[in-house]
Design an enzyme around this catalytic site. Structure first.
Site, short mmCIF file in Angstrom:
data_model
loop_
_atom_site.label_atom_id
_atom_site.label_comp_id
_atom_site.label_asym_id
_atom_site.label_seq_id
_atom_site.Cartn_x
_atom_site.Cartn_y
_atom_site.Cartn_z
N GLN A 180 0.89 -1.16 0.00
CA GLN A 180 0.00 0.00 0.00
C GLN A 180 0.93 1.21 0.00
O GLN A 180 1.50 1.57 1.02
CB GLN A 180 -0.91 -0.03 1.24
CG GLN A 180 -1.64 1.27 1.53
CD GLN A 180 -2.51 1.75 0.37
OE1 GLN A 180 -3.16 0.96 -0.30
NE2 GLN A 180 -2.50 3.06 0.11
N GLN A 182 0.33 4.54 -1.19
CA GLN A 182 -0.18 5.87 -0.90
C GLN A 182 -0.21 6.08 0.61
O GLN A 182 -0.58 5.13 1.32
CB GLN A 182 -1.59 6.04 -1.46
CG GLN A 182 -2.02 7.50 -1.55
CD GLN A 182 -3.44 7.67 -2.05
OE1 GLN A 182 -4.25 6.77 -1.95
NE2 GLN A 182 -3.76 8.83 -2.57
N GLY A 309 -10.84 0.51 2.03
CA GLY A 309 -11.90 -0.01 1.18
C GLY A 309 -11.31 -0.47 -0.14
O GLY A 309 -11.53 -1.59 -0.59
N GLU A 312 -6.65 2.54 -5.72
CA GLU A 312 -6.83 2.67 -7.17
C GLU A 312 -5.58 2.34 -7.97
O GLU A 312 -5.28 3.03 -8.96
CB GLU A 312 -7.30 4.10 -7.49
CG GLU A 312 -6.29 5.23 -7.16
CD GLU A 312 -6.43 5.79 -5.76
OE1 GLU A 312 -6.95 5.09 -4.88
OE2 GLU A 312 -6.00 6.94 -5.54
N HIS A 336 -15.86 4.12 -7.43
CA HIS A 336 -14.86 5.06 -6.90
C HIS A 336 -13.47 4.73 -7.44
O HIS A 336 -12.79 5.60 -7.99
CB HIS A 336 -14.87 5.03 -5.37
CG HIS A 336 -13.92 5.99 -4.74
ND1 HIS A 336 -14.30 7.25 -4.33
CD2 HIS A 336 -12.59 5.92 -4.50
CE1 HIS A 336 -13.25 7.89 -3.86
NE2 HIS A 336 -12.19 7.10 -3.94
N GLU A 337 -13.05 3.48 -7.28
CA GLU A 337 -11.69 3.12 -7.70
C GLU A 337 -11.54 3.25 -9.21
O GLU A 337 -10.50 3.71 -9.71
CB GLU A 337 -11.31 1.70 -7.24
CG GLU A 337 -11.44 1.44 -5.74
CD GLU A 337 -10.81 2.51 -4.85
OE1 GLU A 337 -9.85 3.18 -5.28
OE2 GLU A 337 -11.29 2.69 -3.71
N HIS A 340 -11.01 6.79 -10.39
CA HIS A 340 -9.62 7.24 -10.24
C HIS A 340 -8.81 7.06 -11.52
O HIS A 340 -7.77 7.68 -11.69
CB HIS A 340 -8.93 6.48 -9.11
CG HIS A 340 -9.08 7.13 -7.76
ND1 HIS A 340 -8.68 8.42 -7.50
CD2 HIS A 340 -9.57 6.65 -6.59
CE1 HIS A 340 -8.92 8.71 -6.22
NE2 HIS A 340 -9.46 7.66 -5.65
N GLU A 359 -9.37 13.22 -4.78
CA GLU A 359 -10.49 12.53 -4.16
C GLU A 359 -11.84 13.23 -4.34
O GLU A 359 -12.86 12.58 -4.45
CB GLU A 359 -10.21 12.28 -2.67
CG GLU A 359 -8.99 11.37 -2.42
CD GLU A 359 -9.16 9.95 -2.97
OE1 GLU A 359 -10.26 9.61 -3.44
OE2 GLU A 359 -8.17 9.19 -2.92
N ASP A 414 -0.80 11.10 5.49
CA ASP A 414 -1.95 10.23 5.74
C ASP A 414 -3.04 10.97 6.50
O ASP A 414 -4.21 10.60 6.45
CB ASP A 414 -1.53 8.97 6.52
CG ASP A 414 -0.80 7.97 5.63
OD1 ASP A 414 -0.85 8.12 4.39
OD2 ASP A 414 -0.18 7.04 6.18
N TYR A 422 -12.69 14.44 0.11
CA TYR A 422 -13.61 13.58 -0.62
C TYR A 422 -14.98 14.25 -0.82
O TYR A 422 -15.40 14.51 -1.94
CB TYR A 422 -13.83 12.26 0.13
CG TYR A 422 -12.64 11.33 0.15
CD1 TYR A 422 -12.63 10.18 -0.62
CD2 TYR A 422 -11.54 11.58 0.96
CE1 TYR A 422 -11.55 9.30 -0.60
CE2 TYR A 422 -10.46 10.72 0.99
CZ TYR A 422 -10.47 9.59 0.20
OH TYR A 422 -9.40 8.74 0.24
ZN LIG Z 1 -10.17 7.54 -3.69
#
Ligand SMILES: [Zn+2]
Length: 641
Positions: A180, A182, A309, A312, A336-337, A340, A359, A414, A422
């Protein structure tokens, strides 16, 4: 990324030492080092080397254009060993240093390609560790070489990797690894210029145990034979945070010509059914916003410890299994993904202060796709639920963190992940759409994606484009001052547009009938209710229901045994403070199986806040901890200890 509200309320250490205090230590000596030492002492100035306050990279001087990775995944040592070969483009004719970001990496040696086409060892210095940014790796060169190779391995503290033991997977047969990256975790498994201000193409060779399959955010099609030897090619330029890898007992099943599922066997058919509309979403998005530029769009279903969740990663979004419910009710996550692929992956925030550029646009596009594919009623309910989550979030945030553009200098990026970038971002675009009309706004968005594709974007550049394409073309519709109010000031403007939801009004009506003791539960009209209506119902229940009332609700609606994570968590959050006995066994099962922060952290918070259950919180956490991602662990520990 799909937002985890649980990320809020973290104490953020402000630990950005003054640059003059940064000291270095030498970790490698070589002949070249002695030759270069004199120059080195004179040339290293840690001043304005980066355009991104979360990166040490000197991208004004030199930029990586292509990365060649040669990685070995070792499950016994929980280590990635590798060589990262950087192809360089020099921008400053006087520069001879190449600075990359690292965190928790062991650097073994660095080589440069000479004009005579031979690789020679070169000196490097690993700077002192910054608690947020990691360590700069400064490579001193005697000339502007075309390629540099960094030999390294990851460590247990590499925050971008999660190694799962056999017991933490779904099939419980083979171990699993996923990354991961990001926001700034790519540097913990690859030494690179870890800033979204620049983009690179990459290729990779990955060695794994032969019975496992490796996948990356790249072209995965070359790896038809499962033999532990895999090759990847990412021909489109991506920012570092979109480089991703996963290795496990993975299998593939296509859903359509351009979409498919990678998953452990247990999830494969369920995911193919759940996400069958992905191609439809892709077609709608391409029609609205221009071509899909990434070749295939596949989904990787991760074990349930995945802390988010979804992520992307281009060509291969990483997805939590907690949205596989059997009724396609939570597929807005896929919208959503997929969104992106335009907002974020095609046009990227230039640094983490600009996260809303990724976002906010993505949430807007997600809802637009849901409207087209599933109709207005569902899209309105989802927008409405998000709006209320935003209000909840904003109540907990410092005012300056409720502006769209924030200043995260000295803070962990983060922390930028609240509902503000968002949902406030989405509401800003919805407001613009309401002013200019859907048709004009769709055209504006399509033009925006076309003009800036494969580029980084910041707020100021966006405002200029907005002025040129909408504000000036249709004067007296929206003023620049109104736009600035949305972006730079805290809170929500008064004329925010929130879609009213008819469906939710009907839910409240039914609930009112029960609370007023006019209609018994079994006679409420709930037959056609979707997950969204049930969530609204639970969220609207009074927080002081009696044991008798809770028992009645559970008898009729079976909330405590719901297999839908959203419903179970909403119900548990209501019933933990009320000491409702039947919730605690399923709660323990849930917390020891699922690691998605959005669910896990609020549940621990409720347990901790209940004086009778603090001990239980710690007991469950001890049992569950090995299955949680390091990010989830640290969030839970902030709540508990
Ligand atoms: Zn997103």
């Amino acid at each position: 990324m799909h937002y985890d509200r649980a990320k809020l309320n973290q104490e953020v250490p402000i630990l950005n030492p003054p640059r003059s205090c940064i000291r270095f230590f030498v970790v490698l000596l070589s002949l070249q080092f002695f030759l270069a030492t004199k120059t080195l002492a004179n040339t290293i100035k840690i001043d304005d080397v980066s355009l991104d306050s979360h990166s040490f990279a000197n991208i004004k001087d030199v930029q990586t254009t292509h990365l060649n990775l040669d990685l070995t995944v070792d499950f016994t040592r929980k280590q990635i060993t590798g060589v990262a070969e950087h192809q360089l483009n020099w921008l400053n004719p006087a520069a001879t240093r190449f600075v990359v970001d690292t965190r928790a990496l062991v650097i073994e040696k660095v080589q440069a390609l000479t004009a005579a086409n031979t690789w020679v060892n070169v000196p490097y210095i690993l700077g002192i560790a910054d608690p947020i940014k990691g360590q700069p790796l400064t490579i001193q060169l005697v000339a502007q070489v075309s390629k540099v190779r960094i030999f390294y391995h990851s460590t247990e503290a590499s925050s971008g990797l999660q190694w799962l033991g056999i017991a933490q997977t779904t099939e419980k047969k083979q171990p699993f690894l996923f990354s991961q990256s990001q926001a700034i975790h790519a540097r913990s498994w690859i030494p690179l210029q870890d800033t979204p201000a620049i983009r690179i193409t990459y290729q990779a060779k990955v060695k794994t145990p032969p019975e496992l399959l490796a996948v990356m955010s790249a072209d995965n099609s070359k790896n038809q034979v499962r033999d532990g030897d895999y090759e990847f090619d990412m021909p489109q330029k991506v920012p570092a945070y979109l480089i991703a890898i996963a290795v496990g007992d993975l299998h593939f099943k296509p859903m359509s010509a351009h979409t498919g599922i990678y998953a452990e066997k247990a999830w494969l058919d369920k995911a193919v059914y759940e996400f069958a509309d992905t191609q439809k979403m892709m077609d709608v998005a391409s029609k609205l916003y221009g071509d899909y530029h990434w070749g295939r769009y596949d989904l990787l279903i991760l074990p349930s410890s995945f802390p988010f969740g979804g992520m992307e990663n281009p060509r291969l979004s990483f997805i939590t299994p907690t949205v596989i419910t059997g009724d396609r009710s939570l597929v807005s996550l896929i919208a959503h993904e997929l969104a992106h692929s335009w907002s974020g992956n095609l046009i990227t925030n230039s640094n983490w202060n600009e996260l809303w550029i990724n976002e906010g646009f993505t949430n807007f596009v997600e809802n637009r796709l849901m409207r087209e594919v599933y109709g207005a009623a569902r899209a309105d309910m989802e927008a409405n639920l998000s709006y209320h989550e935003l209000l909840q979030d904003m109540a907990d945030l410092a005012p300056e963190d409720t502006a769209l553009k924030v200043n995260l200098t000295g803070r962990d990026p983060d922390d930028a992940f609240s509902q503000v970038p968002y949902v406030k971002g989405q509401l800003f675009l919805t407001w613009l759409e309401s002013k200019f009309g859907a048709q004009r706004f769709d055209q504006f968005m399509a033009a925006y994606f076309k003009k800036h594709q494969f580029q980084s974007m910041d707020t100021e550049k966006f405002i200029q484009f907005l002025q040129a394409e909408l504000l000036n073309k249709y004067p007296n519709t929206v003023s620049l001052a109104e736009v600035q109010r949305w972006i730079f000031l805290p809170g929500l403007p008064k004329d925010v547009v929130v879609s009213p939801s008819d469906a939710f009004s009907k839910v409240e009506q039914q609930l009112g009938l029960w609370l007023a003791q006019e209609t018994p539960l079994r006679q409420l009209n709930t037959k056609q209710w979707s997950v969204h209506e049930w969530l609204h119902f639970i969220n609207k229940l009074p927080r002081d229901l009696s044991l008798e009332q809770l028992t009645a609700l559970d008898e009729v609606y079976r909330f405590s045994s719901s297999k839908n994570a959203e419903i179970f968590v909403a119900w548990a959050r209501l019933t933990i403070p009320l000491n409702y006995p039947p919730i605690f066994t399923p709660l323990r099962d849930f917390l020891t199986t699922v690691g998605r922060s959005k669910f896990v952290v609020p549940l621990y918070r409720e347990l901790k806040a209940n004086p009778e259950k603090t001990g239980l919180a710690t007991t469950i956490y001890r049992e569950a901890k090995p299955g949680y991602h390091p990010l989830t662990q640290s969030q839970v520990e902030k709540v508990l200890f």
